[in-house]
Enzyme design. Sequence first.
Site, PDB file in Angstrom:
ATOM      1  CB  SER A   1       5.617   5.210   5.710  1.00  0.00           C
ATOM      2  OG  SER A   1       5.936   4.692   4.440  1.00  0.00           O
TER       3      SER A   1
ATOM      4  CE  LYS B   1       1.119   8.558   4.553  1.00  0.00           C
ATOM      5  NZ  LYS B   1       1.983   7.427   4.953  1.00  0.00           N
TER       6      LYS B   1
ATOM      7  CB  SER C   1       4.669   6.890   2.158  1.00  0.00           C
ATOM      8  OG  SER C   1       3.950   6.454   3.302  1.00  0.00           O
TER       9      SER C   1
END
Lengths: 488, 479
Positions: free
Chosen positions: A175, A76, A151
Amino acid sequence: MYNATIKSLSGDLAARKFSSVELVEYFLKRINELGKKYNCFITLDEEKSLAQARAADALHATGRAQPLTGVPIAQKDIFCAKGWLTTCGSKMLSNFISPYDACVVERLNAAGAVTIGKTNMDEFAMGSSNETSHFGPVKNPWDITTVPGGSSGGSAAAVAARLVPAATGTDTGGSIRQPAALTGISGLKPTYGVVSRYGMIAFASSLDQGGPMARTAEDLGLMLNVMAGFDERDSTSLKREAEDYTRDLAQPVAGLRIGLPKEFFAEGVAPDVAKAVEEAVAQYKKLGCEVVEVTLPNMALSVPVYYVLAPAEASSNLSRFDGVRYGYRAPEYADLIDMYKKTRAQGFGAEVKRRILIGTYVLSHGYYDAYYIQAQKLRRLIARDFTEAFRKCDIIMGPTSPTTAFRLGEKAGDPVQMYLSDIFTIAVNLAGLPGMSIPCGFDGKGLPVGLQIIGDYFSEARMLNVAHQYQLATDWHMRMPPGILGEG
Amino acid sequence: MKWEVVIGLETHAQLSTRSKIFSGAATAFGASPNAQACAVDIALPGVLPVLNRGAVERAIRFGLAVGARINRRSIFARKNYFYPDLPKGYQISQYEIPIIEGGGIDIVVDGGEKTVRLTRAHLEEDAGKSLHEDFHGATGIDLNRAGTPLLEIVTEPDMRSSAEAVAYAKALHALVRWIDICDGNMQEGSFRCDANVSVRPAGSDKLGTRAEIKNLNSFRFLERAIEFEVRRQIEVIEDGGAIVQETRLYDPDRDETRPMRSKEDAHDYRYFPDPDLLPLEVSERWIGEVRAAMPELPHARRERFVAQYALTPYDAAMLTGSREMADYFEQAAQGAAGTQTAKLCANWIVGSLSARLNESDLEIAASRVGPGALRGLVDRIADGTISGKIAKDVFDAMWAGEGDADQIIAAKGLRQISDSGEIEKIVDQVIAASPQQVADYRGGKQKAFNSLVGQAMKATRGKANPQQVNEILKRKLDG
């Protein structure tokens, strides 16, 4: 090969059925063919990835390989990786090449994993749909007109589309779990303090926790074995004996007491979601589990509490992005104050600004007691609810998200509706507990439903066991989205 | 109207740790810009603070030295504001619960003793520096100082004059050096004071509105700034005006204070507990360890010097002005407790040695005459080998590096004449040569006697034992 797990790839690499270079080239080809369709990567660097793959092959050749050696994973873009553009999904860091590795990156590198790219995400991890990214929204591989959740939407979509076997994520209010649910993969948010936050760009420090995203619980365990562990560079990292999170996978779950909080099955849950979760619980009963009703009376307060505390911390955490030392700086300005104003006005997106405003407000003189202090008190009550519930049960289950993937743009204009999509995940972060999501079925439109599993502190191995036993009995986690077979 | 001055001080003492309070970067002064700023200091995305236990240990030492309460649990908070030399956009400091609360520092002003009460002392990090020269209209940022550990020591408004404020600052300065938590270097900014100053009608128990004067980095500036500020405030009030609460800067060139910012543009710092740092827990055991390693404190040592070495309170106070000086004295006076020798050592250190050190701008640890050598000199005075007057010449020669006391006495033939026959001969010569003075003395003029002593001393180039000269001369003239 695209549907293979880390577990099987690891065995094949060890047996020299193929090399890591071949494996990485294979996935890079898939990413080049399909990546744009889902927009799940911000940065690729084939040379860096292949160099790591070659090093992994050398380790395999000399018999010094570990389970992740040579396995491609995606990071990420919230994790700083040396020499890699690290944007956190923001224009503010659109030119920031990190000079250092986050602890998680360092550990995965040391284990021989190959970084295949940096995944798209909501800007500074603020969002539940991946629509706040400066680099454009991520599309859900199950239906590209829907969101993948956020997210960690880029990581979730990449794993779901079989562009990479596993990825890292971070979870501040859901997330990891919510995008895992919306894309039909497995994701684990560990107990707060288990995975070091060093080098993970802070959103809300007291809630942020990194974790793995993969297709199976077993793979999550293999990833967590590498990602977890005490790090003296993070003062909130917990000093504990290293553990093998896969050690209990094979244990039977008969006799397990599953707590179902009545608040998780109240109004607002889509019928298809409720149905899939109930069927999953029925499956557990078949495996010999008991079901008990529990209650989390303060859960309804978790969203308002979260939207005081997380923005408060974020407003301060994001102050360092001022255009002075690195990152974006407005091209023209009159003086220092003007430089600050223009840099931050231009560098941050709307959702980030909204949260900075909320956070600044709740910390302001005269409001601090009414908001921040009050929210901290409620946070303790929410945590206590879980402690009470765990007196009656071993594990808590419910839906991860009240709905399946919603349409791109559907909630983008209504922050409150967007915030409510995390209603079942946020309380877990406020309590610092471990939580995970695994696929447990589909809605009428063929979109995946996630089952949330919440454990007591440090019960990750047990949770993975519970998830693994379900995955042995079902095949939801092996179902693939349509249209991901770009290669011949 | 008669006015009473009320002063409280906030002092930032830079703690003498090798590395910074939340990072591993070095704290040494004078490195080239940003050479000592690591990823944490420049606040790269993703970095986190880790507390330096050495800084905490020094705070505990301070707490023990001033008799304060050491909080078993204290909290680091974020003080949020934007400034280019504040890399994170917040300063980590202690706000609601500091590590140290209470305690006090004793001061002596005009012979009167007084205790200045401390409100608190808390740990925090320093900011960097903005450099406005040499950048062609732009500003340079040096983050070497960012993250340097500070102990901010806050007093109650207990001081009533600039003299008391200076006495407090000096006592605090001596203490932090004594317990080895701060090098006290004021030029380098290791010890700097902010003064909160207000005035009120004498007898009133209500505090006046205060002004805060920032960054006073010498005792002289502290004194001048307070004096200016007191005059200014009294003038404003007597002219019918009112004092505004504001922050002021002292300009040493113009010897005045000027407003920096008023309360209206005061920042809202939005303090909240730093979620990156756990509450600071200080165990009983840790405090015990620090206590066991504490040096004897100035106050205790002063009292011991009076009791053990029979020194005057004044000498004892002077000798405990710094730990190095007290150590020097005890080395010099070794084995001589309670004797004249110990008192002589004290006199020499407080007198000639201190004067010489001042002239040469040397610390006592770097003295050209060490404690053993000084004792060698004192021993020759005590046993009558040389007089106190000759000893001054011997000391000067020692300072100049000509050898130890015995070598210099021998080489220069300075041994005191204590042979009464020899002295008698000289006295006889003086009497014979000065009939007028002898007559004057006998006529009742005491002054004439001193003149005759002087002549005898001069004839021996100061080597005659003055006491013997006195006795013999008196006997001969009176007898």
